[in-house]
Motif scaffolding. Structure first.
Motif, PDB file in Angstrom:
ATOM      1  N   UNK A 145      -5.349  -8.355  13.126  1.00 33.35           N
ATOM      2  CA  UNK A 145      -4.099  -9.104  13.016  1.00 33.35           C
ATOM      3  C   UNK A 145      -3.221  -8.516  11.908  1.00 33.35           C
ATOM      4  N   UNK A 146      -1.908  -8.675  12.011  1.00 34.77           N
ATOM      5  CA  UNK A 146      -1.030  -8.101  10.995  1.00 34.77           C
ATOM      6  C   UNK A 146      -1.144  -8.815   9.644  1.00 34.77           C
ATOM      7  N   UNK A 147      -1.068  -8.036   8.601  1.00 32.69           N
ATOM      8  CA  UNK A 147      -1.083  -8.550   7.235  1.00 32.69           C
ATOM      9  C   UNK A 147       0.359  -8.820   6.809  1.00 32.69           C
ATOM     10  N   UNK A 148       0.643  -9.996   6.235  1.00 33.29           N
ATOM     11  CA  UNK A 148       2.025 -10.301   5.842  1.00 33.29           C
ATOM     12  C   UNK A 148       2.505  -9.404   4.707  1.00 33.29           C
ATOM     13  N   UNK A 149       3.680  -8.850   4.908  1.00 32.62           N
ATOM     14  CA  UNK A 149       4.288  -7.953   3.927  1.00 32.62           C
ATOM     15  C   UNK A 149       5.421  -8.679   3.217  1.00 32.62           C
ATOM     16  N   UNK A 150       5.215  -8.964   1.924  1.00 32.25           N
ATOM     17  CA  UNK A 150       6.255  -9.623   1.126  1.00 32.25           C
ATOM     18  C   UNK A 150       7.101  -8.615   0.360  1.00 32.25           C
ATOM     19  N   UNK A 151       6.652  -7.366   0.317  1.00 30.23           N
ATOM     20  CA  UNK A 151       7.320  -6.370  -0.525  1.00 30.23           C
ATOM     21  C   UNK A 151       8.408  -5.596   0.202  1.00 30.23           C
ATOM     22  N   UNK A 152       8.513  -5.773   1.516  1.00 28.49           N
ATOM     23  CA  UNK A 152       9.513  -5.014   2.265  1.00 28.49           C
ATOM     24  C   UNK A 152       9.239  -3.522   2.182  1.00 28.49           C
ATOM     25  N   UNK A 153      10.298  -2.737   2.004  1.00 25.28           N
ATOM     26  CA  UNK A 153      10.153  -1.285   1.902  1.00 25.28           C
ATOM     27  C   UNK A 153      10.090  -0.802   0.455  1.00 25.28           C
ATOM     28  N   UNK A 154      10.015  -1.750  -0.475  1.00 20.66           N
ATOM     29  CA  UNK A 154      10.023  -1.376  -1.888  1.00 20.66           C
ATOM     30  C   UNK A 154       8.757  -0.618  -2.268  1.00 20.66           C
ATOM     31  N   UNK A 155       8.915   0.322  -3.163  1.00 20.89           N
ATOM     32  CA  UNK A 155       7.767   1.048  -3.691  1.00 20.89           C
ATOM     33  C   UNK A 155       7.272   0.351  -4.959  1.00 20.89           C
ATOM     34  N   UNK A 156       5.955   0.328  -5.124  1.00 20.22           N
ATOM     35  CA  UNK A 156       5.373  -0.322  -6.281  1.00 20.22           C
ATOM     36  C   UNK A 156       4.326   0.581  -6.923  1.00 20.22           C
ATOM     37  N   UNK A 157       4.167   0.432  -8.221  1.00 23.05           N
ATOM     38  CA  UNK A 157       3.199   1.236  -8.977  1.00 23.05           C
ATOM     39  C   UNK A 157       1.853   0.517  -8.960  1.00 23.05           C
ATOM     40  N   UNK A 158       1.202   0.549  -7.819  1.00 24.59           N
ATOM     41  CA  UNK A 158      -0.048  -0.177  -7.609  1.00 24.59           C
ATOM     42  C   UNK A 158      -1.117   0.322  -8.582  1.00 24.59           C
ATOM     43  N   UNK A 159      -1.832  -0.634  -9.214  1.00 26.32           N
ATOM     44  CA  UNK A 159      -2.810  -0.263 -10.234  1.00 26.32           C
ATOM     45  C   UNK A 159      -4.192  -0.804  -9.899  1.00 26.32           C
ATOM     46  N   UNK A 160      -5.199  -0.029 -10.214  1.00 25.97           N
ATOM     47  CA  UNK A 160      -6.591  -0.418 -10.040  1.00 25.97           C
ATOM     48  C   UNK A 160      -6.928  -1.469 -11.106  1.00 25.97           C
ATOM     49  N   UNK A 202      -9.069   5.155   5.477  1.00 33.44           N
ATOM     50  CA  UNK A 202     -10.394   5.109   4.857  1.00 33.44           C
ATOM     51  C   UNK A 202     -11.359   4.266   5.684  1.00 33.44           C
ATOM     52  N   UNK A 203     -10.867   3.157   6.241  1.00 35.46           N
ATOM     53  CA  UNK A 203     -11.734   2.267   7.017  1.00 35.46           C
ATOM     54  C   UNK A 203     -11.951   2.758   8.442  1.00 35.46           C
ATOM     55  N   UNK A 204     -11.098   3.666   8.894  1.00 29.84           N
ATOM     56  CA  UNK A 204     -11.199   4.135  10.267  1.00 29.84           C
ATOM     57  C   UNK A 204     -10.737   3.105  11.276  1.00 29.84           C
ATOM     58  N   UNK A 205      -9.752   2.337  10.891  1.00 29.38           N
ATOM     59  CA  UNK A 205      -9.187   1.334  11.802  1.00 29.38           C
ATOM     60  C   UNK A 205      -7.700   1.181  11.503  1.00 29.38           C
ATOM     61  N   UNK A 206      -6.959   0.672  12.458  1.00 30.88           N
ATOM     62  CA  UNK A 206      -5.532   0.451  12.248  1.00 30.88           C
ATOM     63  C   UNK A 206      -5.328  -0.833  11.456  1.00 30.88           C
ATOM     64  N   UNK A 207      -4.572  -0.732  10.374  1.00 31.31           N
ATOM     65  CA  UNK A 207      -4.213  -1.916   9.589  1.00 31.31           C
ATOM     66  C   UNK A 207      -2.739  -2.185   9.834  1.00 31.31           C
ATOM     67  N   UNK A 208      -2.469  -3.257  10.556  1.00 30.75           N
ATOM     68  CA  UNK A 208      -1.093  -3.601  10.923  1.00 30.75           C
ATOM     69  C   UNK A 208      -0.466  -4.483   9.848  1.00 30.75           C
ATOM     70  N   UNK A 209       0.854  -4.383   9.735  1.00 32.05           N
ATOM     71  CA  UNK A 209       1.592  -5.252   8.820  1.00 32.05           C
ATOM     72  C   UNK A 209       2.758  -5.874   9.569  1.00 32.05           C
ATOM     73  N   UNK A 210       3.242  -6.987   9.042  1.00 35.23           N
ATOM     74  CA  UNK A 210       4.390  -7.677   9.635  1.00 35.23           C
ATOM     75  C   UNK A 210       5.162  -8.364   8.523  1.00 35.23           C
TER      76      UNK A 210
END
Length: 268
Positions: A145-160, A202-210
């Motif tokens: 199922x699609x994962x909800x995207x709240x960030x739109x097309x914005x780029x973010x400095x994702x951190x571990x 990495x998971x070998x599957x399609x991750x959908x977003x909406x």
């Protein structure tokens, strides 16, 4: 003695692990009963007094149901009464800025100001979006199922989150970072679609977003302001603070995914 609040959370659990590995004395605080943890609640002054007895330094993490500085301020009052010397606070990127006439992270700023005014040694950590933010969507990902995207097309400095914890430990166990505010970022700017693509590869599957902006109506106005700021590109910048503090580059989102791929695996 270091008190770790939020000791079972995303960052606090890693701080506990790192301090244990280094043999540093600490006390883990949790709101619910946990083996080896002191039970305390930000809304129970007596429990905070017990948790802070004999404590020199506090790692302060609060996640109230609705954005408010009340829990931070309760800890600040109790820490001052207990003779605590230093507080390292987990804040958030962008706190103190203005977007659309509204303050970003005002509750974090109020807490930061109270910590300074109380005379503690302090360090404020302001990380960007956590790599682990996709974990709560595991069921959707496994179901295709699609994962909800709240960030739109914005780029973010994702951190571990492990990098945030390592920086926190450096600040908790030494004085070199006293009086500093650190915006903490990963090494690359990624859109939500980029993250989904990397996770899927990495998971070998399609991750959908909406598009997930319909969720915004269910969130507090203070949170929506921060999301809108991020969607407008507010978080699209990198810092080198992780490298400066830890002496190594910040971890990539892909490395975090590879290290946690079993967390997204099918349940046996």
């Amino acid at each position: 003695m270091i008190l770790i609040t939020g000791a079972t959370g995303t960052i606090g659990s890693h701080v506990v692990r790192l301090l244990s590995e280094q043999g540093v004395p600490f006390r883990a605080m949790s709101r619910r009963a946990q083996p080896g943890h002191v039970r305390a609640d930000f809304e129970d002054p007596a429990s905070l007094e017990r948790a802070l007895a004999g404590v020199d330094t506090v790692f302060l993490v609060t996640v109230p149901p609705r954005p408010t500085a009340d829990h931070d301020l309760a800890l600040v009052r109790a820490a001052r009464a207990a003779g605590v010397r230093k507080i390292v606070k987990l804040s958030a990127i962008g706190s103190g800025g203005i977007f659309g006439g509204q303050s970003i992270g005002a509750w974090h700023v109020a807490a930061e100001e109270a910590i300074e005014a109380a005379g503690f040694a302090w360090t404020m950590l302001r990380p960007g979006s956590f790599a682990s933010n996709l974990l709560p969507h595991r069921a959707l990902i496994l179901a295709g199922e699609p994962v909800p995207n709240l960030a739109g097309d914005a780029r973010q400095a994702v951190i571990d989150p492990r990098d945030v914890a390592a920086v926190a430990v450096a600040a908790l166990t030494g004085d070199a970072h006293d009086g500093q505010r650190y915006d903490l970022s990963g090494p690359e700017l990624l859109t939500f679609a980029d993250q989904a693509s990397i996770l899927g590869r990495v998971l070998g599957r399609t991750v959908r977003i909406a598009d997930g902006t319909d969720i915004l109506s269910q969130l507090p106005a203070e949170v929506v302001t921060g999301i809108d700021w991020a969607r407008a590109g507010g978080t699209a910048y990198l810092t080198d603070h992780v490298r400066q503090i830890l002496g190594r580059p910040a971890g990539t989102f892909e490395q975090w995914v590879r290290d946690h791929r079993t967390a997204f695996a099918e349940t046996p």
